[in-house]
Design an enzyme around this catalytic site. Structure first.
Site: not given
Length: 261
Positions: A19, A117, A141-142, A162
């Site tokens: 982050h 998500e 699906d990302g 990520d």
């Protein structure tokens, strides 16, 4: 359906590294008065309460973001501190922002946000968290979402990848996925987070990424003690394509802080 829920690990030392670098990049990109696009492939719920039973049970936030804040790792003008201050003001001092909420609090009205998500409960929570920001959430699906949206409009921007790495095949799949995405969007900042594990499962993936010879590629890794006995994660890594100028200084600063743990 994958079972991973980040509430058990929110605010851990891997989050601190990830982050901090994410916030630094977004701050850099928004210094120009030009709109950007921000996308995430694995978004989670976006907002976590560090006094929730799941977070307290693992204690990872106590030795992660709470320690970092107590020891002054991030001054008030650091973009991560600025984003978290807004989250605390709205959601309380025990709240912690996932990367979608960090991005939303650093970006501007002219910027576009897209979040994927798949987990039903996480997606529902994400949609509620992001509703004030005009973001677009996708129960999809990302990787498929990224393929369909790139190159985005606006063309400047960042893609954050990520995954939870619950699917072990992700380690083998990711170098090829990133290569395809980079070919479609060769001006975008593409960032991949990965765990550093005791069995070095991530090592062939990192080697394959390095072998691609991507332009302006940079890698940053930090090490830390396992969260508990038998825990296999002993570090955190970020691999960035088209990394902004000057990010090495922030990486070096973080490296020194992690060495002091």
């Amino acid at each position: 359906m994958l079972s991973y829920q980040h509430i058990y690990h929110a605010g851990n030392l891997a989050d601190v590294q990830k982050h901090a670098l994410l916030a630094w990049v977004l701050d850099y990109l928004t210094r120009k008065d030009k709109p950007i696009t921000y996308l995430e492939t694995h978004s989670g719920r976006g907002l976590y309460q560090l006094d929730a039973a799941e977070a307290v049970r693992t204690g990872e936030a106590a030795v992660g973001i709470k320690r970092a804040q107590r020891e002054g790792w991030f001054p008030s003008d650091h973009p991560l501190s600025q984003a978290l201050a807004k989250v605390h003001e709205r959601h309380g001092e025990n709240s912690y922002a996932g990367s979608p909420l960090i991005a939303a609090n650093l970006l501007r009205d002219q910027d576009s946000l897209h979040f994927a998500e798949l987990h039903p409960q996480e997606y529902a929570a994400l949609s509620m968290t992001m509703s004030p920001f005009g973001a677009k959430e996708y129960k999809q699906d990302g990787f498929e979402l990224a393929q369909s949206l790139l190159p985005p409009t606006p063309r400047r921007g960042m893609l954050m990848i990520d995954p939870s790495y619950e699917v072990k095949a992700d380690y083998d799949r990711l170098p090829g996925v990133i290569s395809k995405l980079h070919r479609k969007w060769n001006v975008g900042v593409i960032a991949l987070w990965y765990p550093i594990l005791t069995d070095q499962r991530q090592a062939p993936m990192v080697a394959a990424l390095k072998a691609q010879g991507f332009p302006k590629a940079i890698r940053h890794e930090v090490r830390f003690a396992p969260a508990r006995e038998g825990h296999r994660m002993v570090g955190s890594g970020m691999f960035l394509l088209n990394a902004p100028f000057g990010i090495q200084d922030e990486m070096d600063r973080l490296s020194e802080l992690f060495k002091g743990l």
